[in-house]
Design an enzyme around this catalytic site. Structure first.
Site, PDB file in Angstrom:
ATOM      1  N   GLY A  46       0.810  -1.215   0.000  1.00 48.63           N
ATOM      2  CA  GLY A  46       0.000   0.000   0.000  1.00 48.63           C
ATOM      3  C   GLY A  46       0.843   1.264   0.000  1.00 48.63           C
ATOM      4  O   GLY A  46       0.551   2.223  -0.720  1.00 48.63           O
ATOM      5  N   CYS A  47       1.888   1.273   0.803  1.00 51.76           N
ATOM      6  CA  CYS A  47       2.742   2.460   0.888  1.00 51.76           C
ATOM      7  C   CYS A  47       3.520   2.676  -0.410  1.00 51.76           C
ATOM      8  O   CYS A  47       3.753   3.822  -0.809  1.00 51.76           O
ATOM      9  CB  CYS A  47       3.678   2.353   2.084  1.00 51.76           C
ATOM     10  SG  CYS A  47       2.780   2.369   3.661  1.00 51.76           S
ATOM     11  N   THR A  48       3.885   1.602  -1.081  1.00 55.63           N
ATOM     12  CA  THR A  48       4.561   1.717  -2.373  1.00 55.63           C
ATOM     13  C   THR A  48       3.596   2.297  -3.408  1.00 55.63           C
ATOM     14  O   THR A  48       3.958   3.198  -4.170  1.00 55.63           O
ATOM     15  CB  THR A  48       5.111   0.355  -2.827  1.00 55.63           C
ATOM     16  OG1 THR A  48       6.063  -0.090  -1.858  1.00 55.63           O
ATOM     17  CG2 THR A  48       5.764   0.444  -4.193  1.00 55.63           C
TER      18      THR A  48
END
EC number: 1.11.1.24
Length: 156
Positions: A46-48
């Site tokens: 998700g953060c990527t």
């Protein structure tokens, strides 16, 4: 749970270490509009997705007068690896004791798979050139958030 920022609030200043080891302060961006986004952990799916969405939207955000800063509890070495791998060209800052996240309302109670715990709440705060909160969004989704933010800011 920390108190969430509201439009019109003075954005709390900070100085954190960036992925390249330099000190970065909110005050370094005085007179500029800044998108400060908080994310839980570098190099996770998700953060990527979210970081790459900001990377891919950086030109349109810059044209509209916005700079971008990402903040997570990760160590500088992890941020440097993440930034290099994903070709991120905006500052990623390390907040290992989550003091900045707490001051900005991005640290608090979370629930995941029925468990409750304290952690970083995926959040985005837009600060205007005078240092005041223009927009504050908490519990945002990683996927599609940058597109929604651009719509909210009137950026095509």
């Amino acid at each position: 749970m920390s108190e969430r920022l509201q439009p019109g609030d003075r954005a709390p200043d900070f100085t954190l270490t960036s992925a390249d080891g330099s000190a970065v302060s909110l005050g370094d961006f005085a007179g500029e509009n800044v998108v400060v986004y908080f994310y839980p952990a570098a190099a996770t799916p998700g953060c990527t997705t979210q970081a790459c969405d900001f990377r891919d939207s950086l030109a349109s955000l810059a044209t509209a007068g916005y700079r971008v800063i990402g903040i997570s509890p990760d160590a500088e070495t992890k941020l440097r690896s993440f930034s290099d791998k994903e070709a991120l060209t905006f500052p990623l800052l390390s907040d290992p004791d989550h003091a900045v996240a707490d001051a900005w309302g991005a640290w608090g109670e979370k629930k995941n798979y029925g468990k409750t715990y304290e952690g970083l709440i995926r959040s985005t705060v837009v600060v205007d050139g005078a240092g005041h909160v223009a927009l504050a969004q908490y519990n945002v989704r990683a996927t599609g958030h940058v597109a929604k933010l651009r719509r909210d800011l009137g950026i095509s």
